[in-house]
Design an enzyme around this catalytic site. Sequence first.
Site, PDB file in Angstrom:
ATOM      1  N   THR A  96      -1.467  59.977  11.590  1.00  0.00           N
ATOM      2  CA  THR A  96      -1.826  61.000  10.616  1.00  0.00           C
ATOM      3  C   THR A  96      -2.965  61.874  11.126  1.00  0.00           C
ATOM      4  OG1 THR A  96      -1.166  59.421   8.906  1.00  0.00           O
ATOM      5  CG2 THR A  96      -2.353  61.369   8.162  1.00  0.00           C
ATOM      6  N   TYR A  99       0.349  47.676  15.484  1.00  0.00           N
ATOM      7  CA  TYR A  99       0.919  48.718  14.630  1.00  0.00           C
ATOM      8  C   TYR A  99       2.388  48.876  14.995  1.00  0.00           C
ATOM      9  CZ  TYR A  99       1.508  53.551  12.782  1.00  0.00           C
ATOM     10  OH  TYR A  99       1.941  54.674  12.138  1.00  0.00           O
ATOM     11  N   LYS A 141      -0.370  46.340  11.169  1.00  0.00           N
ATOM     12  CA  LYS A 141       0.081  47.356  10.229  1.00  0.00           C
ATOM     13  C   LYS A 141       1.591  47.440  10.389  1.00  0.00           C
ATOM     14  CE  LYS A 141       0.124  52.364   9.478  1.00  0.00           C
ATOM     15  NZ  LYS A 141      -0.353  53.699   9.959  1.00  0.00           N
TER      16      LYS A 141
END
Length: 293
Positions: free
Chosen positions: A46, A134, A162
């Site tokens: 992001t 992740y 994550k």
Amino acid sequence: MITGSIVALVTPMIPSGLEIDWDSLKGLVEWHIQQGTNAIVAVGTTGESPTLDVQEHMATIAAIVEDSAGRVPVIAGTGANCTKEAIEWTHRAQESGADACLLVAPYYNKPTQEGLYLHHKAIAESVDIPQILYNVPGRTACDMLPSTVCRLAEIENIIGIKDATGDLGRARELIETCPPEFAVYSGDDSTAVELILMGGHGNVSVTANVAPRLMADMCRLALAGVTDEARDINKFLSLVHDAMFVESNPIPVKWAVAEMGLMKHGIRLPLTELSHELKAQVSKALTLAGLLN
């Protein structure tokens, strides 16, 4: 252990997208702390990590560490599809004062499960900083399977994952088979509350960029087992969750944060500003949630 609402922070830019807007970045960090965000991911997906150069990447991590001033943990995005590069970036994030690092599964070159294991093992053994795996196969074309995650969870400074698959069956398997001290975080806002209620530890959130207080409350309630209230907040935010992904992340969320007056409109090629025909949809979702007047 880091728990709760962890914002995957956008990286503010000037309107051309060519430079980072450092003043707006400082303002965003302060806003998130005041709104109750529990931790900040610096320069993740992001935060436009694929298009920041190394100097910008490290400067952004250092700025967020400085601006947060120890008030919330800072998790630095330092993943790469080159093991040597990931080790270097993780070293530099540690030197900047990051509390942990988030390491995306190597993308594009599609390593085997053994390759994934050896990649993350090498980074963990090279840099003594807490590290969070992740897994986001929709972007990396590489899926880190639960069996591989559990092998890596045995390494002392690999402290969590994550999981951005949105697959709650996968999340339950991770929670039940990995060591109890290994943290499982959602990387999917829509399903985050259910992951936390089944024993997860928090949510690395895109939606938190626009609704930090609500996401922090939702995660706090879910962690406390206050099921109905946590689900009510999630339901209230459901249109916002959907709106943040009407185009590739972070296109919608950067437009939304700018519309809220928290930074300028600015995004870096090859990403472009939100398509005109989708702006009304995102604006409506924000307005219905009381986030935009």
